[in-house]
Design a protein around this motif. Structure first.
Motif, PDB file in Angstrom:
ATOM      1  N   LYS A 165       0.844  -1.195   0.000  1.00  0.00           N
ATOM      2  CA  LYS A 165       0.000   0.000   0.000  1.00  0.00           C
ATOM      3  C   LYS A 165       0.883   1.249   0.000  1.00  0.00           C
ATOM      4  O   LYS A 165       1.811   1.373   0.826  1.00  0.00           O
ATOM      5  N   SER A 166       0.598   2.174  -0.892  1.00  0.00           N
ATOM      6  CA  SER A 166       1.420   3.374  -1.007  1.00  0.00           C
ATOM      7  C   SER A 166       1.334   4.258   0.236  1.00  0.00           C
ATOM      8  O   SER A 166       2.231   5.060   0.489  1.00  0.00           O
ATOM      9  N   LYS A 167       0.284   4.098   1.026  1.00  0.00           N
ATOM     10  CA  LYS A 167       0.139   4.927   2.232  1.00  0.00           C
ATOM     11  C   LYS A 167       1.291   4.696   3.216  1.00  0.00           C
ATOM     12  O   LYS A 167       1.600   5.570   4.033  1.00  0.00           O
ATOM     13  N   LEU A 168       1.955   3.529   3.139  1.00  0.00           N
ATOM     14  CA  LEU A 168       3.068   3.229   4.030  1.00  0.00           C
ATOM     15  C   LEU A 168       4.244   4.182   3.806  1.00  0.00           C
ATOM     16  O   LEU A 168       5.062   4.389   4.695  1.00  0.00           O
ATOM     17  N   LEU A 169       4.325   4.737   2.612  1.00  0.00           N
ATOM     18  CA  LEU A 169       5.430   5.633   2.286  1.00  0.00           C
ATOM     19  C   LEU A 169       5.329   6.967   3.008  1.00  0.00           C
ATOM     20  O   LEU A 169       6.301   7.709   3.088  1.00  0.00           O
ATOM     21  N   HIS A 170       4.150   7.272   3.532  1.00  0.00           N
ATOM     22  CA  HIS A 170       3.902   8.605   4.084  1.00  0.00           C
ATOM     23  C   HIS A 170       3.717   8.592   5.601  1.00  0.00           C
ATOM     24  O   HIS A 170       3.102   9.499   6.153  1.00  0.00           O
ATOM     25  N   GLN A 171       4.261   7.578   6.264  1.00  0.00           N
ATOM     26  CA  GLN A 171       4.157   7.505   7.715  1.00  0.00           C
ATOM     27  C   GLN A 171       5.236   8.370   8.362  1.00  0.00           C
ATOM     28  O   GLN A 171       6.413   8.037   8.326  1.00  0.00           O
ATOM     29  N   ASN A 172       4.831   9.488   8.964  1.00  0.00           N
ATOM     30  CA  ASN A 172       5.729  10.426   9.647  1.00  0.00           C
ATOM     31  C   ASN A 172       6.642  11.195   8.687  1.00  0.00           C
ATOM     32  O   ASN A 172       6.825  12.380   8.782  1.00  0.00           O
ATOM     33  N   VAL A 182      25.687   2.107  -1.616  1.00  0.00           N
ATOM     34  CA  VAL A 182      26.038   1.487  -2.892  1.00  0.00           C
ATOM     35  C   VAL A 182      25.161   0.272  -3.142  1.00  0.00           C
ATOM     36  O   VAL A 182      24.713   0.014  -4.254  1.00  0.00           O
ATOM     37  N   ASN A 183      24.914  -0.507  -2.117  1.00  0.00           N
ATOM     38  CA  ASN A 183      23.934  -1.594  -2.187  1.00  0.00           C
ATOM     39  C   ASN A 183      23.364  -1.865  -0.788  1.00  0.00           C
ATOM     40  O   ASN A 183      23.672  -1.149   0.148  1.00  0.00           O
ATOM     41  N   HIS A 184      22.511  -2.864  -0.674  1.00  0.00           N
ATOM     42  CA  HIS A 184      21.746  -3.161   0.545  1.00  0.00           C
ATOM     43  C   HIS A 184      20.763  -2.043   0.879  1.00  0.00           C
ATOM     44  O   HIS A 184      20.194  -2.015   1.964  1.00  0.00           O
ATOM     45  N   GLU A 185      20.560  -1.125  -0.089  1.00  0.00           N
ATOM     46  CA  GLU A 185      19.566  -0.072   0.105  1.00  0.00           C
ATOM     47  C   GLU A 185      18.161  -0.654   0.163  1.00  0.00           C
ATOM     48  O   GLU A 185      17.271  -0.091   0.806  1.00  0.00           O
ATOM     49  N   ASP A 186      17.954  -1.795  -0.501  1.00  0.00           N
ATOM     50  CA  ASP A 186      16.648  -2.450  -0.450  1.00  0.00           C
ATOM     51  C   ASP A 186      16.346  -2.950   0.953  1.00  0.00           C
ATOM     52  O   ASP A 186      15.210  -2.868   1.422  1.00  0.00           O
ATOM     53  N   TRP A 187      17.375  -3.454   1.644  1.00  0.00           N
ATOM     54  CA  TRP A 187      17.214  -3.930   3.023  1.00  0.00           C
ATOM     55  C   TRP A 187      16.745  -2.778   3.920  1.00  0.00           C
ATOM     56  O   TRP A 187      15.778  -2.928   4.674  1.00  0.00           O
ATOM     57  N   VAL A 188      17.411  -1.636   3.822  1.00  0.00           N
ATOM     58  CA  VAL A 188      17.044  -0.477   4.635  1.00  0.00           C
ATOM     59  C   VAL A 188      15.623  -0.027   4.310  1.00  0.00           C
ATOM     60  O   VAL A 188      14.831   0.286   5.209  1.00  0.00           O
ATOM     61  N   PHE A 189      15.288  -0.019   3.031  1.00  0.00           N
ATOM     62  CA  PHE A 189      13.942   0.390   2.606  1.00  0.00           C
ATOM     63  C   PHE A 189      12.881  -0.549   3.163  1.00  0.00           C
ATOM     64  O   PHE A 189      11.869  -0.107   3.721  1.00  0.00           O
ATOM     65  N   TRP A 190      13.106  -1.866   3.018  1.00  0.00           N
ATOM     66  CA  TRP A 190      12.113  -2.831   3.497  1.00  0.00           C
ATOM     67  C   TRP A 190      11.934  -2.749   5.002  1.00  0.00           C
ATOM     68  O   TRP A 190      10.807  -2.828   5.503  1.00  0.00           O
ATOM     69  N   VAL A 191      13.028  -2.604   5.754  1.00  0.00           N
ATOM     70  CA  VAL A 191      12.920  -2.511   7.217  1.00  0.00           C
ATOM     71  C   VAL A 191      11.990  -1.368   7.610  1.00  0.00           C
ATOM     72  O   VAL A 191      11.092  -1.527   8.441  1.00  0.00           O
ATOM     73  N   GLN A 192      12.184  -0.197   7.001  1.00  0.00           N
ATOM     74  CA  GLN A 192      11.350   0.958   7.331  1.00  0.00           C
ATOM     75  C   GLN A 192       9.903   0.760   6.889  1.00  0.00           C
ATOM     76  O   GLN A 192       8.964   1.066   7.629  1.00  0.00           O
ATOM     77  N   LEU A 193       9.724   0.244   5.683  1.00  0.00           N
ATOM     78  CA  LEU A 193       8.373   0.038   5.159  1.00  0.00           C
ATOM     79  C   LEU A 193       7.619  -0.993   5.998  1.00  0.00           C
ATOM     80  O   LEU A 193       6.461  -0.779   6.376  1.00  0.00           O
ATOM     81  N   PHE A 194       8.276  -2.109   6.296  1.00  0.00           N
ATOM     82  CA  PHE A 194       7.639  -3.170   7.074  1.00  0.00           C
ATOM     83  C   PHE A 194       7.334  -2.690   8.490  1.00  0.00           C
ATOM     84  O   PHE A 194       6.361  -3.130   9.100  1.00  0.00           O
ATOM     85  N   TYR A 195       8.175  -1.814   9.014  1.00  0.00           N
ATOM     86  CA  TYR A 195       7.976  -1.313  10.377  1.00  0.00           C
ATOM     87  C   TYR A 195       6.619  -0.628  10.521  1.00  0.00           C
ATOM     88  O   TYR A 195       5.953  -0.747  11.549  1.00  0.00           O
ATOM     89  N   TYR A 196       6.186   0.075   9.489  1.00  0.00           N
ATOM     90  CA  TYR A 196       4.924   0.808   9.548  1.00  0.00           C
ATOM     91  C   TYR A 196       3.729  -0.010   9.077  1.00  0.00           C
ATOM     92  O   TYR A 196       2.603   0.485   9.068  1.00  0.00           O
ATOM     93  N   SER A 197       3.979  -1.242   8.697  1.00  0.00           N
ATOM     94  CA  SER A 197       2.887  -2.093   8.224  1.00  0.00           C
ATOM     95  C   SER A 197       2.112  -2.717   9.385  1.00  0.00           C
ATOM     96  O   SER A 197       2.694  -3.130  10.390  1.00  0.00           O
ATOM     97  N   SER A 198       0.789  -2.793   9.224  1.00  0.00           N
ATOM     98  CA  SER A 198      -0.047  -3.451  10.242  1.00  0.00           C
ATOM     99  C   SER A 198       0.089  -4.965  10.168  1.00  0.00           C
ATOM    100  O   SER A 198      -0.147  -5.665  11.156  1.00  0.00           O
ATOM    101  N   GLY A 199       0.455  -5.473   9.002  1.00  0.00           N
ATOM    102  CA  GLY A 199       0.596  -6.912   8.844  1.00  0.00           C
ATOM    103  C   GLY A 199       1.008  -7.257   7.427  1.00  0.00           C
ATOM    104  O   GLY A 199       0.843  -6.460   6.501  1.00  0.00           O
ATOM    105  N   ILE A 200       1.563  -8.463   7.266  1.00  0.00           N
ATOM    106  CA  ILE A 200       1.992  -8.919   5.952  1.00  0.00           C
ATOM    107  C   ILE A 200       1.369 -10.278   5.644  1.00  0.00           C
ATOM    108  O   ILE A 200       0.908 -10.991   6.549  1.00  0.00           O
ATOM    109  N   TYR A 201       1.353 -10.606   4.359  1.00  0.00           N
ATOM    110  CA  TYR A 201       0.859 -11.916   3.940  1.00  0.00           C
ATOM    111  C   TYR A 201       1.865 -12.536   2.979  1.00  0.00           C
ATOM    112  O   TYR A 201       2.331 -11.868   2.046  1.00  0.00           O
ATOM    113  N   ASN A 202       2.200 -13.806   3.210  1.00  0.00           N
ATOM    114  CA  ASN A 202       3.119 -14.537   2.339  1.00  0.00           C
ATOM    115  C   ASN A 202       2.328 -15.426   1.386  1.00  0.00           C
ATOM    116  O   ASN A 202       1.709 -16.401   1.802  1.00  0.00           O
ATOM    117  N   LEU A 203       2.351 -15.075   0.114  1.00  0.00           N
ATOM    118  CA  LEU A 203       1.660 -15.849  -0.917  1.00  0.00           C
ATOM    119  C   LEU A 203       2.647 -16.853  -1.508  1.00  0.00           C
ATOM    120  O   LEU A 203       3.552 -16.482  -2.255  1.00  0.00           O
TER     121      LEU A 203
END
Length: 290
Positions: A165-172, A182-203
């Motif tokens: 959900k794009s709304k996760l990008l606008h938390q605070n 240089v790399n591992h930027e995806d790891w940092v991004f996911w940590v922050q995005l997942f932190y603000y998520s109410s829940g996840i689903y593994n398909l």
């Protein structure tokens, strides 16, 4: 009206693969999408290729920017995205035509992120490359800890596996990719995005193909370790700013894993103990001579 999805494709000199990626977007059974192709300063025929797709379907959009790397290209796409959901896709990969439709069905008030499985394949043979596969599914009951502690040990989430959900990008503050890494930027991004998520689903279904070729990015182990440490430091700073002590402990635990234990060094040990021994022998010899 069905949910709107913004598909962001960064591309740098990948015109030879881009048609496959764009065709997989056009083939989506979910049709309410926009596709933002961010040309990151390509010197090939990316622009001409994308213009043909725009003529074919106006949902494709082309953006050119000076070369700055995948993070800056994704950020450019994020700032332009208008969809309720965000889907990343690299220019040399492609999706199942059912990907977005299937993942959308699992969202609700408590699920903000849906992750699917992926198929890494060799460009030459088309065969599955097990060496390039890691489990993309965090523990749904403790995904913040899992994504920090187990990242690239037995967990890694390719960007194309995630629909969120794009709304996760606008938390605070606006969450985007750290362009200083240089790399591992995806790891940092996911940590922050997942932190603000109410829940996840593994398909548990493979809905995207991940192309492995000789132009795929790689780095030596020492450099990767250095980048990993910097990424972990950036994650720590994020949790320090919001005052989450539990998450900071996860970062400390990860640091213990990242920093290798000091190996036994025979030469240093000899240098440490031999001089005192020689001094003792010398003193005894002098004493005996008196």
């Amino acid at each position: 009206m069905s949910s709107s999805v913004s598909i962001i494709i960064p591309s740098y000199n990948r015109a030879e693969y881009l048609n496959d990626a764009l065709q997989s977007v056009l083939d989506q059974t979910h049709t309410n999408w926009e596709c933002i192709i961010v040309d990151d300063g390509s010197s090939d025929n990316t622009k001409e290729l994308v213009e043909k797709w725009i003529v074919k379907d106006g949902r494709f959009k082309y953006v050119y920017k000076k070369n700055g790397g995948a993070s800056s290209a994704r950020n450019a796409g994020l700032h332009l995205a208008k969809g309720e959901f965000i889907q990343f896709l690299d220019s040399d990969d492609f999706m199942s035509k059912f990907k977005i439709e299937k993942q959308l069905t699992y969202f609700n008030e408590m699920i903000d992120i849906v992750i699917c499985d992926f198929f890494p394949f060799d460009q030459q043979t088309g065969s599955f490359l097990s060496s390039r596969y890691r489990n993309p599914f965090p523990d749904v009951s403790n995904y913040i800890r899992d994504i920090i502690i187990n990242w690239e040990i037995d967990l890694s989430i390719p960007c194309h596996c995630v629909l969120f959900k794009s709304k996760l990008l606008h938390q605070n503050r606006f969450i985007d990719f750290d362009e200083s890494l240089v790399n591992h930027e995806d790891w940092v991004f996911w940590v922050q995005l997942f932190y603000y998520s109410s829940g996840i689903y593994n398909l548990q279904e493979s809905l995207v193909s991940y192309r492995i070729h000789n132009k795929s990015l790689c780095a030596d182990n020492e450099k990767m370790k250095e980048y990993f440490l910097q990424a972990n430091k950036n994650i720590q700073s994020f949790f320090e700013n919001i005052g989450d002590k539990e998450a900071l402990q996860f970062c400390s635990d990860k640091l213990k894993i990242l920093k290798p234990k000091k190996e036994f060094n025979l030469k240093k040990t000899i240098k440490l103990f031999i001089p005192p021994i020689l001094l003792i022998i010398k003193k005894r010899l002098v004493k005996n001579l008196k």
